[in-house]
Design an enzyme around this catalytic site. Structure first.
Site, PDB file in Angstrom:
ATOM      1  N   ASP A 188      -2.205  -0.855   5.619  1.00 54.81           N
ATOM      2  CA  ASP A 188      -2.626  -0.022   6.853  1.00 54.81           C
ATOM      3  C   ASP A 188      -4.282   0.115   7.100  1.00 54.81           C
ATOM      4  OD1 ASP A 188      -2.942   1.850   4.896  1.00 54.81           O
ATOM      5  OD2 ASP A 188      -3.086   3.361   6.490  1.00 54.81           O
ATOM      6  N   ASP A 191       0.904  -1.319   0.059  1.00 54.08           N
ATOM      7  CA  ASP A 191       0.138   0.031   0.059  1.00 54.08           C
ATOM      8  C   ASP A 191       0.888   1.235  -0.066  1.00 54.08           C
ATOM      9  OD1 ASP A 191      -2.525   1.849   0.603  1.00 54.08           O
ATOM     10  OD2 ASP A 191      -1.623   1.793   2.649  1.00 54.08           O
ATOM     11  N   LYS A 223      -7.881  -4.340  -4.052  1.00 52.11           N
ATOM     12  CA  LYS A 223      -6.791  -4.570  -4.621  1.00 52.11           C
ATOM     13  C   LYS A 223      -6.338  -5.939  -4.672  1.00 52.11           C
ATOM     14  CE  LYS A 223      -5.100  -0.607  -1.817  1.00 52.11           C
ATOM     15  NZ  LYS A 223      -4.139   0.011  -1.125  1.00 52.11           N
ATOM     16  N   ASP A 277      -6.932  -2.518   2.313  1.00 54.36           N
ATOM     17  CA  ASP A 277      -5.976  -3.633   1.924  1.00 54.36           C
ATOM     18  C   ASP A 277      -6.143  -4.981   2.520  1.00 54.36           C
ATOM     19  OD1 ASP A 277      -4.086  -1.474   1.230  1.00 54.36           O
ATOM     20  OD2 ASP A 277      -3.765  -1.037   3.429  1.00 54.36           O
ATOM     21  N   ASP A 333      -0.622   5.082   1.022  1.00 54.74           N
ATOM     22  CA  ASP A 333      -0.695   6.070   2.090  1.00 54.74           C
ATOM     23  C   ASP A 333      -0.968   5.448   3.232  1.00 54.74           C
ATOM     24  OD1 ASP A 333      -0.812   8.558   0.788  1.00 54.74           O
ATOM     25  OD2 ASP A 333      -2.656   8.026  -0.347  1.00 54.74           O
TER      26      ASP A 333
END
Ligand SMILES: O=C(O)COP(=O)(O)O
Ligand SMILES: [Mg+2]
Length: 237
Positions: A185, A15, A162, A189, A17
């Site tokens: 995070d 990931d 994702k 995700d 951000d």
């Protein structure tokens, strides 16, 4: 939490951000150095984000990966810098849902702020100025999923994550998801972390993904990413 991995991990998907950046979206220089060490050692690193394809392409170029990116939370992806842009989200459904939301919040005196609509091909992203739970309630019954990444609220076609883009990339490049360390995070995700051979999260992660991870770093943001990588590839550091 599973703190060991039985199969050989030879690739990384991460990931952006909140994992490679801090909460102000400043990129971690130690995370960049770490990705360069991986790529220079022949370990591919896929960047997987809710961000747009054009922003991820520049980032991949400047960090120095091979250019494989997942964008818009799995709605778009590309293999290498020269691969075709694959668009698998239904932007029309997301835009229609956004119009419903705009109407709902306008009646309550709130104006939603879109993020980079001209560069999005698969999802809709807007500022977290409203409660994501209310957004979910307003859109329940539509074919659109609401994602709160901690940085933006996204509207995504149901079934696209994702994780689904990750599996399609694995098929195309002839690798197994088991070969990957995945680091993230947030809520967006989870499927990616679960699909990978070993799923790690940084300390600043949301509660839901923390439950899904094999490894929870004691460090935050970029330092947490580096810690997760060093845990799996100790001989490189
Ligand atoms: O685009 C966002 O909202 C967050 O992006 P990320 O998936 O890289 O954390
Ligand atoms: Mg994130």
């Amino acid at each position: 939490m599973n703190t060991s991995f039985s199969h050989t991990i030879s690739a990384v998907i991460t990931d952006l951000d909140g994992t490679l950046t801090d909460k102000r979206r400043r990129i971690s220089t130690v995370a960049v150095e770490c990705i360069r060490t991986l790529t220079d050692s022949g370990i591919p690193v896929i960047l997987a984000s809710g961000n747009t394809l054009c922003s991820m392409t520049i980032l991949a170029k400047m960090i120095g990966t091979d250019g494989t990116v997942i964008c818009e939370n799995g709605g778009t992806y590309r293999i290498g810098f020269d691969g075709d842009e694959c668009i698998i989200g239904d932007i029309t459904a997301c835009r229609n849902a956004f119009s419903v939301l705009q109407g709902y919040f306008k009646e309550r005196g709130e104006v939603l702020q879109l993020y980079s609509p001209e560069y999005r091909f698969a999802d809709v992203a807007f500022a977290r100025t409203v409660d994501p739970d209310i957004v979910r309630e307003v859109l329940s019954g539509t074919p659109v999923r609401v994602l709160d990444t901690g940085f933006a609220i996204h509207l995504q076609t149901e079934g696209i994550t994702k994780g689904t883009a990750f599996l399609q990339i694995c098929d195309a490049i002839g690798r197994k998801p088991d070969e990957f360390l995945a680091v993230g995070d947030s809520h967006n995700d989870i499927e990616m972390i679960q699909a990978a051979g070993y799923g790690a999260v940084v300390q600043n992660c949301s509660d839901d993904i923390c439950q899904a991870a094999d490894y929870v770093s004691g460090k935050k943001y970029g330092e947490g990413f580096v810690d997760a990588v060093q845990n799996v590839f100790p001989s490189l550091f």
